[in-house]
Scaffold this motif. Structure first.
Motif, PDB file in Angstrom:
ATOM      1  N   PRO A 101       0.811  -1.226   0.000  1.00 58.71           N
ATOM      2  CA  PRO A 101       0.000   0.000   0.000  1.00 58.71           C
ATOM      3  C   PRO A 101       0.843   1.275   0.000  1.00 58.71           C
ATOM      4  O   PRO A 101       0.372   2.327  -0.449  1.00 58.71           O
ATOM      5  CB  PRO A 101      -0.837  -0.119   1.279  1.00 58.71           C
ATOM      6  CG  PRO A 101      -0.334  -1.290   2.036  1.00 58.71           C
ATOM      7  CD  PRO A 101       0.530  -2.106   1.142  1.00 58.71           C
ATOM      8  N   GLU A 102       2.083   1.193   0.493  1.00 61.53           N
ATOM      9  CA  GLU A 102       2.874   2.430   0.588  1.00 61.53           C
ATOM     10  C   GLU A 102       3.756   2.688  -0.633  1.00 61.53           C
ATOM     11  O   GLU A 102       4.392   3.734  -0.735  1.00 61.53           O
ATOM     12  CB  GLU A 102       3.757   2.371   1.847  1.00 61.53           C
ATOM     13  CG  GLU A 102       2.929   2.564   3.107  1.00 61.53           C
ATOM     14  CD  GLU A 102       3.639   2.100   4.345  1.00 61.53           C
ATOM     15  OE1 GLU A 102       4.880   2.141   4.382  1.00 61.53           O
ATOM     16  OE2 GLU A 102       2.936   1.670   5.276  1.00 61.53           O
ATOM     17  N   ALA A 103       3.818   1.709  -1.544  1.00 59.07           N
ATOM     18  CA  ALA A 103       4.738   1.861  -2.680  1.00 59.07           C
ATOM     19  C   ALA A 103       4.132   2.731  -3.783  1.00 59.07           C
ATOM     20  O   ALA A 103       2.916   2.824  -3.919  1.00 59.07           O
ATOM     21  CB  ALA A 103       5.070   0.492  -3.252  1.00 59.07           C
ATOM     22  N   GLU A 104       5.031   3.313  -4.576  1.00 63.94           N
ATOM     23  CA  GLU A 104       4.557   4.091  -5.733  1.00 63.94           C
ATOM     24  C   GLU A 104       4.351   3.125  -6.910  1.00 63.94           C
ATOM     25  O   GLU A 104       5.289   2.425  -7.316  1.00 63.94           O
ATOM     26  CB  GLU A 104       5.625   5.131  -6.109  1.00 63.94           C
ATOM     27  CG  GLU A 104       5.262   5.967  -7.309  1.00 63.94           C
ATOM     28  CD  GLU A 104       6.503   6.368  -8.126  1.00 63.94           C
ATOM     29  OE1 GLU A 104       6.313   6.763  -9.287  1.00 63.94           O
ATOM     30  OE2 GLU A 104       7.630   6.272  -7.592  1.00 63.94           O
ATOM     31  N   PRO A 105       3.130   3.051  -7.468  1.00 64.42           N
ATOM     32  CA  PRO A 105       2.932   2.150  -8.609  1.00 64.42           C
ATOM     33  C   PRO A 105       3.511   2.750  -9.889  1.00 64.42           C
ATOM     34  O   PRO A 105       3.389   3.950 -10.114  1.00 64.42           O
ATOM     35  CB  PRO A 105       1.409   2.026  -8.710  1.00 64.42           C
ATOM     36  CG  PRO A 105       0.846   3.157  -7.941  1.00 64.42           C
ATOM     37  CD  PRO A 105       1.901   3.750  -7.070  1.00 64.42           C
ATOM     38  N   VAL A 106       4.177   1.904 -10.685  1.00 68.40           N
ATOM     39  CA  VAL A 106       4.693   2.371 -11.977  1.00 68.40           C
ATOM     40  C   VAL A 106       4.033   1.481 -13.025  1.00 68.40           C
ATOM     41  O   VAL A 106       4.141   0.255 -12.960  1.00 68.40           O
ATOM     42  CB  VAL A 106       6.225   2.201 -12.079  1.00 68.40           C
ATOM     43  CG1 VAL A 106       6.774   3.056 -13.214  1.00 68.40           C
ATOM     44  CG2 VAL A 106       6.918   2.531 -10.769  1.00 68.40           C
ATOM     45  N   PHE A 107       3.337   2.095 -13.976  1.00 70.62           N
ATOM     46  CA  PHE A 107       2.543   1.316 -14.926  1.00 70.62           C
ATOM     47  C   PHE A 107       3.290   1.064 -16.229  1.00 70.62           C
ATOM     48  O   PHE A 107       3.977   1.958 -16.744  1.00 70.62           O
ATOM     49  CB  PHE A 107       1.225   2.039 -15.221  1.00 70.62           C
ATOM     50  CG  PHE A 107       0.377   2.170 -13.988  1.00 70.62           C
ATOM     51  CD1 PHE A 107      -0.361   1.090 -13.530  1.00 70.62           C
ATOM     52  CD2 PHE A 107       0.350   3.362 -13.260  1.00 70.62           C
ATOM     53  CE1 PHE A 107      -1.132   1.191 -12.381  1.00 70.62           C
ATOM     54  CE2 PHE A 107      -0.414   3.473 -12.110  1.00 70.62           C
ATOM     55  CZ  PHE A 107      -1.153   2.393 -11.667  1.00 70.62           C
ATOM     56  N   PHE A 108       3.138  -0.173 -16.742  1.00 66.49           N
ATOM     57  CA  PHE A 108       3.770  -0.545 -18.009  1.00 66.49           C
ATOM     58  C   PHE A 108       2.732  -1.193 -18.927  1.00 66.49           C
ATOM     59  O   PHE A 108       1.781  -1.808 -18.450  1.00 66.49           O
ATOM     60  CB  PHE A 108       4.932  -1.515 -17.759  1.00 66.49           C
ATOM     61  CG  PHE A 108       6.100  -0.847 -17.095  1.00 66.49           C
ATOM     62  CD1 PHE A 108       7.066  -0.200 -17.852  1.00 66.49           C
ATOM     63  CD2 PHE A 108       6.216  -0.842 -15.706  1.00 66.49           C
ATOM     64  CE1 PHE A 108       8.138   0.434 -17.241  1.00 66.49           C
ATOM     65  CE2 PHE A 108       7.275  -0.204 -15.094  1.00 66.49           C
ATOM     66  CZ  PHE A 108       8.244   0.435 -15.861  1.00 66.49           C
ATOM     67  N   PRO A 109       2.954  -1.072 -20.260  1.00 64.54           N
ATOM     68  CA  PRO A 109       1.920  -1.564 -21.191  1.00 64.54           C
ATOM     69  C   PRO A 109       1.940  -3.077 -21.408  1.00 64.54           C
ATOM     70  O   PRO A 109       1.000  -3.630 -21.949  1.00 64.54           O
ATOM     71  CB  PRO A 109       2.255  -0.846 -22.506  1.00 64.54           C
ATOM     72  CG  PRO A 109       3.712  -0.555 -22.412  1.00 64.54           C
ATOM     73  CD  PRO A 109       4.017  -0.343 -20.960  1.00 64.54           C
ATOM     74  N   ASP A 110       3.049  -3.758 -21.032  1.00 62.32           N
ATOM     75  CA  ASP A 110       3.089  -5.203 -21.273  1.00 62.32           C
ATOM     76  C   ASP A 110       3.967  -5.895 -20.225  1.00 62.32           C
ATOM     77  O   ASP A 110       4.692  -5.245 -19.473  1.00 62.32           O
ATOM     78  CB  ASP A 110       3.584  -5.509 -22.691  1.00 62.32           C
ATOM     79  CG  ASP A 110       4.885  -4.794 -22.989  1.00 62.32           C
ATOM     80  OD1 ASP A 110       5.759  -4.767 -22.100  1.00 62.32           O
ATOM     81  OD2 ASP A 110       5.027  -4.237 -24.095  1.00 62.32           O
ATOM     82  N   PHE A 111       3.883  -7.228 -20.193  1.00 70.16           N
ATOM     83  CA  PHE A 111       4.620  -7.997 -19.177  1.00 70.16           C
ATOM     84  C   PHE A 111       6.151  -7.910 -19.340  1.00 70.16           C
ATOM     85  O   PHE A 111       6.855  -7.745 -18.339  1.00 70.16           O
ATOM     86  CB  PHE A 111       4.167  -9.459 -19.176  1.00 70.16           C
ATOM     87  CG  PHE A 111       2.711  -9.638 -18.803  1.00 70.16           C
ATOM     88  CD1 PHE A 111       2.174  -8.956 -17.715  1.00 70.16           C
ATOM     89  CD2 PHE A 111       1.885 -10.485 -19.528  1.00 70.16           C
ATOM     90  CE1 PHE A 111       0.831  -9.113 -17.357  1.00 70.16           C
ATOM     91  CE2 PHE A 111       0.549 -10.657 -19.184  1.00 70.16           C
ATOM     92  CZ  PHE A 111       0.024  -9.972 -18.098  1.00 70.16           C
ATOM     93  N   PRO A 112       6.701  -8.008 -20.598  1.00 72.76           N
ATOM     94  CA  PRO A 112       8.167  -7.926 -20.716  1.00 72.76           C
ATOM     95  C   PRO A 112       8.721  -6.627 -20.134  1.00 72.76           C
ATOM     96  O   PRO A 112       9.800  -6.622 -19.522  1.00 72.76           O
ATOM     97  CB  PRO A 112       8.410  -8.001 -22.236  1.00 72.76           C
ATOM     98  CG  PRO A 112       7.239  -8.756 -22.762  1.00 72.76           C
ATOM     99  CD  PRO A 112       6.070  -8.336 -21.906  1.00 72.76           C
ATOM    100  N   SER A 113       7.989  -5.525 -20.274  1.00 71.37           N
ATOM    101  CA  SER A 113       8.493  -4.241 -19.746  1.00 71.37           C
ATOM    102  C   SER A 113       8.576  -4.273 -18.217  1.00 71.37           C
ATOM    103  O   SER A 113       9.416  -3.595 -17.623  1.00 71.37           O
ATOM    104  CB  SER A 113       7.579  -3.083 -20.147  1.00 71.37           C
ATOM    105  OG  SER A 113       7.293  -3.133 -21.494  1.00 71.37           O
TER     106      SER A 113
END
Ligand SMILES: O=C(O)C(=O)C[C@]1(C(=O)O)C=C[C@@H](O)C=C1
Length: 371
Positions: free
Chosen positions: A127-139
């Protein structure tokens, strides 16, 4: 002879077999000591194949059964030898050195956009982490490798659509550690900028979600189109007339969509399991699930005798998956989950023995799974 008399005979034979089995194991342990002194490897394939061919020939009509019996006997014998010699030093040290403290990652990578199911899993686990979004699994794997993210959260299996093969292939490629897991109840809704169900012509979603709702979509007679995440689908549907997304209610709210239908997945108890991967091994004190992978040679009974060793140690397998080894036609890596802890010396002994005997072996982690 009566049934009682025959059973009495069987009991006597069993006592004899057991006595000989224990004698054989004791002898194997002595062999281990000789091998240690002479610096010989525990596994001797030539000797094993000769024994197997001999018993197969001598056992006549029960040749195949004798082969399996002796293949198992020798696997148990090897295991006792490995345990006596404390084999698997590399794995023992890795387990000893692994951190015991739950980590507090600063940034965690996941698929899609805000509001995706992966995002929900990530928020529950960290819950405390910053989420970083990626478009696919390899990334996501690349981000963990290059340090852009401390951990990555990935879906591995859905209760109705099955395994996410692409993720298993990446797990087997990178061999990062699995540090935690969570199983989420997944309820899809049909969300759109439109207000009436009959206006919908095309439904967007991630291929897994489309599969989980295949029956519903067929019944509605709408066409479907794949996109990279359920939240991405919601974003897309927000910009196009006559379309809808299969996504979470959270994602629908995120992109201001109307919910036209709820709980549209084909199976009521629809759940998805997610794992968190990282570069370093972390084994929390309550860890109760172990993951590993390995390959076995293409010979009768090789996989069976490996699995028998888990049964012999009283370990319950919760998942087995086979995936093609890249570049090798019709050869496979096996991925296994089972309940257990490396704090149990017998379990650690088994893993250490396997780490010495099996090719392409990796211990992937010992963690617990939140519900
Ligand atoms: O003969 C050996 O070298 C042994 O260690 C004994 C034994 C067996 O149990 O029969 C066990 C392991 C080897 O791979 C071959 C055979």
């Amino acid at each position: 002879m009566t049934l009682e008399e025959l059973r009495k005979q069987i009991d006597e034979i069993d006592d004899g077999i057991l006595e000989l089995f224990l004698k054989r194991m004791a002898c194997a342990k002595q062999v281990a000591e000789v091998k240690r002194q002479k610096g010989l490897p525990i596994f001797n394939e030539t000797r094993e194949l000769k024994i197997l061919d001999d018993v197969c020939r001598k056992a006549g009509e029960y040749g195949g059964q004798a082969r399996i019996l002796y293949a198992n006997l020798m696997a148990m014998s090897r295991e006792a030898q490995h345990s006596a010699l404390g084999s698997g030093t590399e794995l023992r040290q890795a387990v000893l050195k692994a951190s015991r403290f739950p980590n507090k990652p600063r940034s965690v990578a996941c698929l899609g956009e805000k509001g995706s199911y992966s995002h929900e899993a990530l928020s529950r686990l960290y819950p405390e982490a910053e989420p970083v979004f990626f478009p696919d699994f390899p990334s996501i794997f690349a981000a963990v490798e290059n340090g852009r993210a401390d951990l990555g959260v990935l879906p591995v299996e859905n209760s109705s659509a099955g395994s996410v093969n692409e993720v298993y292939d990446l797990i087997l490629k990178y061999r990062f550690s699995i540090v935690s897991a969570i199983s989420l109840s997944v309820r899809h809704c049909l969300a759109s900028r439109e207000t009436e169900l009959h206006e919908i012509q095309t439904v967007y979603s991630h291929p897994q979600a489309l599969r989980q709702c295949a029956g519903y979509l067929k019944k509605r007679g709408v066409s479907s189109a794949e996109c990279s995440s359920t939240a991405g689908a919601a974003k897309l549907a927000a910009g196009k007339r006559k379309t809808a997304a299969l996504c979470s209610e959270h994602a629908a709210a995120q992109y201001g969509l109307n919910i036209l239908d709820r709980n549209v997945q084909d199976s009521d108890g629809n759940r998805t399991r997610f794992i968190a991967i990282g570069q370093n091994l972390l084994i929390p004190p309550q860890a109760n699930k172990i993951s590993l992978c390995f390959a076995v040679p293409h010979r009768t009974g090789t996989l069976y005798t490996v699995l028998a060793r888990f049964a012999a140690s009283g370990l319950n397998l919760t998942k087995i998956e086979s995936r093609p080894i890249p570049g090798r036609n019709f050869e496979y890596d096996f991925y296994l989950d089972f309940s257990g802890s490396v704090a149990d010396p017998k379990t650690l002994d088994l893993l250490c023995a396997l780490s010495e005997e099996l090719t392409r072996f990796s211990f992937l982690g010992n963690y617990s799974e939140l519900e």
